[in-house]
Design a protein around this motif. Sequence first.
Motif, PDB file in Angstrom:
ATOM      1  N   THR A   1      -7.545  12.658  -9.751  1.00  0.00           N
ATOM      2  CA  THR A   1      -7.018  11.535  -8.974  1.00  0.00           C
ATOM      3  C   THR A   1      -7.952  11.199  -7.816  1.00  0.00           C
ATOM      4  O   THR A   1      -8.266  10.028  -7.581  1.00  0.00           O
ATOM      5  CB  THR A   1      -5.608  11.862  -8.443  1.00  0.00           C
ATOM      6  N   LEU A   2      -8.394  12.221  -7.112  1.00  0.00           N
ATOM      7  CA  LEU A   2      -9.236  12.002  -5.931  1.00  0.00           C
ATOM      8  C   LEU A   2     -10.657  11.570  -6.285  1.00  0.00           C
ATOM      9  O   LEU A   2     -11.318  10.916  -5.480  1.00  0.00           O
ATOM     10  CB  LEU A   2      -9.259  13.257  -5.060  1.00  0.00           C
TER      11      LEU A   2
ATOM     12  N   ILE B   1      -9.314   2.454  -6.894  1.00  0.00           N
ATOM     13  CA  ILE B   1      -8.328   1.636  -6.169  1.00  0.00           C
ATOM     14  C   ILE B   1      -8.953   1.088  -4.893  1.00  0.00           C
ATOM     15  O   ILE B   1      -8.754  -0.083  -4.541  1.00  0.00           O
ATOM     16  CB  ILE B   1      -7.054   2.449  -5.854  1.00  0.00           C
ATOM     17  N   ILE B   2      -9.703   1.914  -4.193  1.00  0.00           N
ATOM     18  CA  ILE B   2     -10.365   1.454  -2.964  1.00  0.00           C
ATOM     19  C   ILE B   2     -11.330   0.314  -3.282  1.00  0.00           C
ATOM     20  O   ILE B   2     -11.362  -0.688  -2.564  1.00  0.00           O
ATOM     21  CB  ILE B   2     -11.068   2.630  -2.255  1.00  0.00           C
TER      22      ILE B   2
ATOM     23  N   LYS C   1      -0.502   4.320   0.002  1.00  0.00           N
ATOM     24  CA  LYS C   1      -1.385   5.417   0.391  1.00  0.00           C
ATOM     25  C   LYS C   1      -0.651   6.475   1.217  1.00  0.00           C
ATOM     26  O   LYS C   1      -0.698   7.659   0.887  1.00  0.00           O
ATOM     27  CB  LYS C   1      -2.579   4.856   1.168  1.00  0.00           C
TER      28      LYS C   1
ATOM     29  N   SER D   1       0.840  -1.191   0.000  1.00  0.00           N
ATOM     30  CA  SER D   1       0.000   0.000   0.000  1.00  0.00           C
ATOM     31  C   SER D   1       0.875   1.241   0.000  1.00  0.00           C
ATOM     32  O   SER D   1       1.764   1.403   0.830  1.00  0.00           O
ATOM     33  CB  SER D   1      -0.911   0.017   1.219  1.00  0.00           C
TER      34      SER D   1
ATOM     35  N   ASN E   1      -4.259   6.222 -16.354  1.00  0.00           N
ATOM     36  CA  ASN E   1      -3.090   6.463 -15.505  1.00  0.00           C
ATOM     37  C   ASN E   1      -1.889   6.891 -16.350  1.00  0.00           C
ATOM     38  O   ASN E   1      -1.113   7.752 -15.935  1.00  0.00           O
ATOM     39  CB  ASN E   1      -2.757   5.217 -14.679  1.00  0.00           C
TER      40      ASN E   1
ATOM     41  N   ALA F   1      -8.475   7.219  -7.024  1.00  0.00           N
ATOM     42  CA  ALA F   1      -8.529   6.747  -5.629  1.00  0.00           C
ATOM     43  C   ALA F   1      -9.778   5.907  -5.345  1.00  0.00           C
ATOM     44  O   ALA F   1      -9.650   4.814  -4.778  1.00  0.00           O
ATOM     45  CB  ALA F   1      -8.415   7.927  -4.673  1.00  0.00           C
TER      46      ALA F   1
ATOM     47  N   TRP G   1       2.004   8.445  -0.788  1.00  0.00           N
ATOM     48  CA  TRP G   1       1.450   9.458  -1.678  1.00  0.00           C
ATOM     49  C   TRP G   1       0.844  10.622  -0.900  1.00  0.00           C
ATOM     50  O   TRP G   1       0.976  11.782  -1.323  1.00  0.00           O
ATOM     51  CB  TRP G   1       0.427   8.855  -2.636  1.00  0.00           C
ATOM     52  N   ILE G   2       0.211  10.349   0.217  1.00  0.00           N
ATOM     53  CA  ILE G   2      -0.355  11.434   1.020  1.00  0.00           C
ATOM     54  C   ILE G   2       0.759  12.367   1.494  1.00  0.00           C
ATOM     55  O   ILE G   2       0.657  13.593   1.377  1.00  0.00           O
ATOM     56  CB  ILE G   2      -1.166  10.879   2.210  1.00  0.00           C
TER      57      ILE G   2
ATOM     58  N   TRP H   1      -8.622   2.290 -16.048  1.00  0.00           N
ATOM     59  CA  TRP H   1      -7.789   2.895 -15.006  1.00  0.00           C
ATOM     60  C   TRP H   1      -6.336   2.923 -15.464  1.00  0.00           C
ATOM     61  O   TRP H   1      -5.662   3.941 -15.345  1.00  0.00           O
ATOM     62  CB  TRP H   1      -7.928   2.093 -13.700  1.00  0.00           C
TER      63      TRP H   1
ATOM     64  N   ARG I   1      -4.979  16.498  -9.696  1.00  0.00           N
ATOM     65  CA  ARG I   1      -5.175  16.008  -8.316  1.00  0.00           C
ATOM     66  C   ARG I   1      -6.656  15.757  -8.052  1.00  0.00           C
ATOM     67  O   ARG I   1      -7.029  14.760  -7.447  1.00  0.00           O
ATOM     68  CB  ARG I   1      -4.626  17.011  -7.291  1.00  0.00           C
TER      69      ARG I   1
END
Length: 167
Positions: A106-107, A114-115, A61, A59, A141, A111, A64-65, A137, A103
Amino acid sequence: MESLTVTSITRAEIWLCITTLLYFLMNGAQIFETLVFVPKWSSSPPETFKFLQDGKGASLKFFWIILHSLHEIAFILAIIFCWKIDPVRNWLLALFIVHAAVRIWTLTFFAPNIIQFQNLAASSSISEEIISRISLWKTLNYVRVAIYIAVSMGFIPLCIKLFSFRH
Protein backbone atom coordinates in the motif's frame (compact mmCIF):
# COMPACT_ATOMS: atom_id res chain seq x y z
CA MET A 1 2.78 -24.06 26.51
CA GLU A 2 3.21 -22.61 29.98
CA SER A 3 0.33 -22.69 32.40
CA LEU A 4 -1.99 -19.83 31.67
CA THR A 5 -3.77 -17.78 34.27
CA VAL A 6 -7.33 -16.58 33.90
CA THR A 7 -5.98 -13.02 33.81
CA SER A 8 -3.55 -13.75 30.98
CA ILE A 9 -6.25 -15.52 28.96
CA THR A 10 -8.67 -12.64 29.57
CA ARG A 11 -6.12 -10.08 28.37
CA ALA A 12 -5.37 -12.18 25.31
CA GLU A 13 -9.10 -12.48 24.55
CA ILE A 14 -9.66 -8.73 24.95
CA TRP A 15 -6.82 -7.73 22.63
CA LEU A 16 -7.58 -10.39 20.06
CA CYS A 17 -11.24 -9.29 20.01
CA ILE A 18 -10.30 -5.61 19.73
CA THR A 19 -7.93 -6.43 16.87
CA THR A 20 -10.58 -8.53 15.14
CA LEU A 21 -13.23 -5.83 15.50
CA LEU A 22 -10.87 -3.13 14.21
CA TYR A 23 -9.91 -5.33 11.28
CA PHE A 24 -13.57 -5.87 10.36
CA LEU A 25 -14.20 -2.12 10.71
CA MET A 26 -11.24 -1.50 8.42
CA ASN A 27 -12.63 -4.04 5.92
CA GLY A 28 -16.01 -2.34 5.94
CA ALA A 29 -14.39 1.01 5.18
CA GLN A 30 -12.26 -0.57 2.43
CA ILE A 31 -15.27 -2.23 0.84
CA PHE A 32 -17.22 1.05 0.95
CA GLU A 33 -14.28 2.93 -0.53
CA THR A 34 -13.77 0.30 -3.25
CA LEU A 35 -17.44 0.12 -4.25
CA VAL A 36 -18.42 3.79 -3.84
CA PHE A 37 -15.48 6.17 -3.67
CA VAL A 38 -13.00 4.61 -6.13
CA PRO A 39 -15.54 4.47 -8.99
CA LYS A 40 -16.36 8.13 -8.28
CA TRP A 41 -12.79 9.51 -8.44
CA SER A 42 -11.79 7.26 -11.33
CA SER A 43 -14.88 7.80 -13.50
CA SER A 44 -13.79 10.83 -15.53
CA PRO A 45 -10.21 11.89 -14.81
CA PRO A 46 -8.73 14.43 -14.42
CA GLU A 47 -11.94 16.26 -13.40
CA THR A 48 -12.91 13.59 -10.87
CA PHE A 49 -9.44 13.60 -9.28
CA LYS A 50 -10.66 16.60 -7.29
CA PHE A 51 -12.45 14.08 -5.04
CA LEU A 52 -9.00 12.97 -3.87
CA GLN A 53 -7.72 16.40 -2.87
CA ASP A 54 -7.35 17.44 0.75
CA GLY A 55 -9.77 20.20 1.64
CA LYS A 56 -11.61 19.94 -1.68
CA GLY A 57 -12.83 16.38 -1.82
CA ALA A 58 -13.36 13.41 0.42
CA SER A 59 -9.74 12.89 1.37
CA LEU A 60 -9.57 9.83 3.55
CA LYS A 61 -5.88 10.16 4.38
CA PHE A 62 -6.34 11.01 8.07
CA PHE A 63 -9.07 8.40 8.50
CA TRP A 64 -6.77 5.67 7.16
CA ILE A 65 -3.74 6.88 9.11
CA ILE A 66 -5.72 6.84 12.37
CA LEU A 67 -7.51 3.54 11.69
CA HIS A 68 -4.36 1.70 10.59
CA SER A 69 -2.38 3.11 13.52
CA LEU A 70 -5.00 2.01 16.06
CA HIS A 71 -5.34 -1.36 14.42
CA GLU A 72 -1.63 -2.04 14.25
CA ILE A 73 -1.16 -1.08 17.91
CA ALA A 74 -4.01 -3.43 18.86
CA PHE A 75 -2.58 -6.16 16.59
CA ILE A 76 0.83 -5.92 18.28
CA LEU A 77 -0.80 -5.97 21.72
CA ALA A 78 -2.78 -9.07 20.71
CA ILE A 79 0.46 -10.76 19.70
CA ILE A 80 2.09 -9.77 22.99
CA PHE A 81 -0.82 -10.98 25.13
CA CYS A 82 -1.22 -14.19 23.11
CA TRP A 83 2.51 -14.91 23.10
CA LYS A 84 2.32 -17.82 25.58
CA ILE A 85 -0.49 -19.47 23.61
CA ASP A 86 1.54 -21.22 20.90
CA PRO A 87 -1.08 -22.06 18.26
CA VAL A 88 -2.72 -18.63 18.54
CA ARG A 89 0.62 -16.80 18.60
CA ASN A 90 1.94 -18.61 15.54
CA TRP A 91 -1.17 -17.89 13.45
CA LEU A 92 -1.23 -14.28 14.67
CA LEU A 93 2.36 -13.89 13.55
CA ALA A 94 1.52 -15.37 10.14
CA LEU A 95 -1.46 -13.02 9.79
CA PHE A 96 0.69 -10.08 10.86
CA ILE A 97 3.32 -10.92 8.23
CA VAL A 98 0.64 -10.99 5.51
CA HIS A 99 -0.86 -7.77 6.89
CA ALA A 100 2.55 -6.07 6.98
CA ALA A 101 3.32 -7.17 3.41
CA VAL A 102 0.05 -5.66 2.17
CA ARG A 103 0.70 -2.45 4.16
CA ILE A 104 4.14 -2.17 2.54
CA TRP A 105 2.51 -2.73 -0.85
CA THR A 106 0.00 0.00 0.00
CA LEU A 107 2.73 2.45 0.98
CA THR A 108 4.91 1.70 -2.04
CA PHE A 109 2.28 1.39 -4.78
CA PHE A 110 -1.20 2.60 -3.85
CA ALA A 111 -0.34 5.73 -1.85
CA PRO A 112 2.21 7.17 -4.32
CA ASN A 113 -0.21 6.67 -7.20
CA ILE A 114 -3.07 8.35 -5.34
CA ILE A 115 -0.78 11.28 -4.58
CA GLN A 116 0.11 11.55 -8.26
CA PHE A 117 -3.57 11.33 -9.23
CA GLN A 118 -4.32 14.14 -6.73
CA ASN A 119 -1.64 16.28 -8.33
CA LEU A 120 -3.20 15.80 -11.76
CA ALA A 121 -6.59 17.20 -10.66
CA ALA A 122 -5.81 20.60 -12.20
CA SER A 123 -4.69 19.11 -15.52
CA SER A 124 -6.80 19.64 -18.59
CA SER A 125 -6.20 16.11 -19.86
CA ILE A 126 -4.36 12.95 -18.93
CA SER A 127 -2.32 10.49 -20.91
CA GLU A 128 -3.23 6.94 -21.84
CA GLU A 129 -0.46 5.83 -19.49
CA ILE A 130 -2.31 7.45 -16.56
CA ILE A 131 -5.58 5.84 -17.67
CA SER A 132 -3.77 2.47 -17.68
CA ARG A 133 -2.35 3.13 -14.21
CA ILE A 134 -5.81 3.99 -12.90
CA SER A 135 -7.13 0.71 -14.30
CA LEU A 136 -4.22 -1.23 -12.78
CA TRP A 137 -4.69 0.57 -9.45
CA LYS A 138 -8.39 -0.35 -9.38
CA THR A 139 -7.72 -3.99 -10.29
CA LEU A 140 -4.94 -4.41 -7.74
CA ASN A 141 -7.09 -2.68 -5.13
CA TYR A 142 -9.62 -5.54 -5.46
CA VAL A 143 -6.78 -7.97 -4.77
CA ARG A 144 -5.59 -5.91 -1.79
CA VAL A 145 -9.06 -5.71 -0.26
CA ALA A 146 -9.57 -9.46 -0.80
CA ILE A 147 -6.31 -10.19 1.03
CA TYR A 148 -7.35 -7.95 3.93
CA ILE A 149 -10.72 -9.74 4.08
CA ALA A 150 -8.95 -13.10 4.09
CA VAL A 151 -6.73 -11.93 6.95
CA SER A 152 -9.76 -10.78 8.91
CA MET A 153 -11.42 -14.16 8.38
CA GLY A 154 -8.26 -15.72 9.78
CA PHE A 155 -8.99 -14.05 13.12
CA ILE A 156 -12.26 -15.94 13.59
CA PRO A 157 -10.79 -19.42 14.23
CA LEU A 158 -8.16 -17.81 16.47
CA CYS A 159 -10.87 -16.20 18.59
CA ILE A 160 -12.71 -19.53 18.79
CA LYS A 161 -9.50 -21.34 19.75
CA LEU A 162 -8.60 -18.76 22.37
CA PHE A 163 -12.07 -18.79 23.93
CA SER A 164 -11.88 -22.60 24.13
CA PHE A 165 -9.00 -22.33 26.61
CA ARG A 166 -11.45 -21.31 29.33
CA HIS A 167 -13.27 -24.65 29.13
